[in-house]
Design an enzyme around this catalytic site. Structure first.
Site, PDB file in Angstrom:
ATOM      1  N   HIS A 139       0.984  -1.011  -0.079  1.00 18.86           N
ATOM      2  CA  HIS A 139      -0.019  -0.033   0.034  1.00 18.86           C
ATOM      3  C   HIS A 139       0.899   1.292  -0.012  1.00 18.86           C
ATOM      4  CE1 HIS A 139      -3.820   2.104   1.120  1.00 18.86           C
ATOM      5  NE2 HIS A 139      -2.757   3.098   1.022  1.00 18.86           N
ATOM      6  N   ASP A 250      -9.375  -4.462  -5.563  1.00 16.91           N
ATOM      7  CA  ASP A 250      -9.260  -3.604  -4.414  1.00 16.91           C
ATOM      8  C   ASP A 250     -10.742  -3.692  -3.852  1.00 16.91           C
ATOM      9  OD1 ASP A 250      -8.366  -2.737  -1.771  1.00 16.91           O
ATOM     10  OD2 ASP A 250      -8.128  -0.735  -2.875  1.00 16.91           O
TER      11      ASP A 250
HETATM   12  O1  DOR Z   1     -10.369   1.838   0.174  1.00 16.15           O
HETATM   13  C1  DOR Z   1      -9.574   1.103   0.704  1.00 16.15           C
HETATM   14  N1  DOR Z   1     -10.164   0.098   1.503  1.00 16.15           N
HETATM   15  N2  DOR Z   1      -8.352   1.030   0.413  1.00 16.15           N
HETATM   16  C2  DOR Z   1      -7.473   0.164   1.403  1.00 16.15           C
HETATM   17  O2  DOR Z   1      -6.476   0.237   1.329  1.00 16.15           O
HETATM   18  C3  DOR Z   1      -8.019  -0.811   2.244  1.00 16.15           C
HETATM   19  C4  DOR Z   1      -9.512  -1.186   2.039  1.00 16.15           C
HETATM   20  C5  DOR Z   1     -10.351  -1.717   3.124  1.00 16.15           C
HETATM   21  O3  DOR Z   1      -9.939  -2.750   3.527  1.00 16.15           O
HETATM   22  O4  DOR Z   1     -11.281  -1.223   3.248  1.00 16.15           O
HETATM   23 ZN    ZN Z   2      -6.769  -3.161  -0.545  1.00 10.86          ZN
END
Ligand code: DOR
Ligand code: ZN
Length: 349
Positions: A139, A250
């Site tokens: 990340h 993601d």
């Molecule tokens: O938008 C995101 N949600 N970015 C992340 O890095 C983690 C993820 C989450 O786990 O909800």
């Molecule tokens: Zn993620």
């Protein structure tokens, strides 16, 4: 006759499945779309050991509906902390089910409090990953509150990633969910050990989406959506045919109530329509001939996995995304809720 495309069944190289009843709700979407997925370890209690990752894998396999059991393989990851030992890396590699180790800078995003406070603490562990050929998944954002939110990825590249690539020349690194032209340019010119995933939402939307006639929490994710010129650079990278770029959704489910609140969670749910959303982008860019490499080949090559044997058929066929999807005892709001998606994917053995 409607347009039809056949591609090798895709893989998702960055996915949040959560756990328990929430996982039960979202897993069928990914298992329908993808043959394999790299499963993120940022559970409420982070997946920091091989034992925990194997137990999580078993919970995922158990939660798979019977008709999808043969169609989906979870590829597990470990959550890197300041205290992850080189021995743990050896266990992870030897178990055969762990395919990467995730670096969350502490405080960067959801459930990242146990993340790495300073990458220097991890040098011995990164050496073990290099020696055991276990990729580092990053990340890529600095967490310094003095740094503007929109600059955090670029500054991470300059301060952390570039020196890391030089220090560990054999370590395979995936810069996850890239959002800027700087990241696309860095990965393009980096050695072949460095690759990147790109989400469907960063390809479809720029930061205006978050503020369209009011604040729109369902477009809030991390790294946050950027300017249009960055989105254009991501489209160029994804559709270029360059083997360093591949699919990672993601897809990150949160309850509707945790998104639509004064301090909403980061994350966009796309698993219900992921392959179709990517296909729309490749069609708009006149690059449907490059879609299969991005969705189904480049990632497998980078992760040293065999090619999937089944096929996905994509038909140009409009369908409407539901307003909400049930999520354990609550609901979540999927990307494009209530709107039309222009392609429909089906898998054939
Ligand atoms: O938008 C995101 N949600 N970015 C992340 O890095 C983690 C993820 C989450 O786990 O909800
Ligand atoms: Zn993620």
């Amino acid at each position: 006759m409607s347009q039809t495309l056949r591609i090798i069944r895709p893989d998702d190289f960055h996915l949040h499945l959560r756990d328990d009843a929430q996982m039960q709700s979202v897993l069928p979407f990914s298992a329908t779309q993808f043959a394999r997925a790299i499963v993120m370890p940022n559970l409420k209690t982070p997946v920091t050991t091989t034992t925990m990752a194997l137990a999580y894998r078993q919970r995922i396999l158990t939660a798979l509906p019977d008709k999808l059991k043969k169609d989906f393989e979870p590829l597990m990851t470990l959550y890197l902390t300041d205290n992850t030992t080189p021995d743990e890396i050896k266990h992870a590699k030897n178990c055969g089910f762990i395919h990467g180790v995730k670096l969350y800078p502490a405080g960067a995003t959801t459930h990242s409090d146990a993340g790495v406070t300073d990458i220097k603490h991890c040098y011995a562990t990164l050496e073990a990953m290099e020696a055991n050929s276990l990729p580092l998944l990053i990340h890529g954002e600095v967490t310094d509150p003095d740094i503007d939110l929109f600059d955090r990825e670029k500054i991470f590249i300059d301060r952390v990633l570039e020196p890391l690539v030089r220090r560990f020349p054999k370590l395979r690194i995936v810069l996850e969910h890239i959002t800027t032209e700087d990241a696309a340019a860095f990965v393009t010119s980096a050695p072949d050990t460095v690759a990147a995933t790109i989400t469907a939402h960063h390809l479809h939307y720029n930061r205006n989406a978050i503020f369209q006639n009011g604040i729109r929490p369902h477009y809030y994710c991390l790294p946050v959506l950027k300017r249009e010129r960055h989105r254009q650079a991501l489209i160029k990278a994804a559709t270029s045919g360059n083997a360093k770029f591949f699919l990672g959704t993601d897809s990150a489910p949160h309850t509707q109530s945790m998104k639509e609140t004064a301090c909403g969670c980061a994350g966009i749910f796309t698993a219900h329509a992921a392959v179709e959303l990517y296909t729309e982008i490749f069609e708009q860019a006149n690059a449907l001939d490059k879609l299969e490499a991005f969705t189904s080949i480049n990632g497998a090559v980078f992760y040293q996995l065999p090619r999937n044997k089944t096929v996905t058929t994509l038909r140009k066929e409009p369908w409407r995304v539901p307003e909400t999807i049930s999520y354990a005892s609550e609901t979540l709001v999927p990307l494009r809720a209530g709107e039309i998606v222009h392609w429909k994917a089906t898998s054939t053995p």
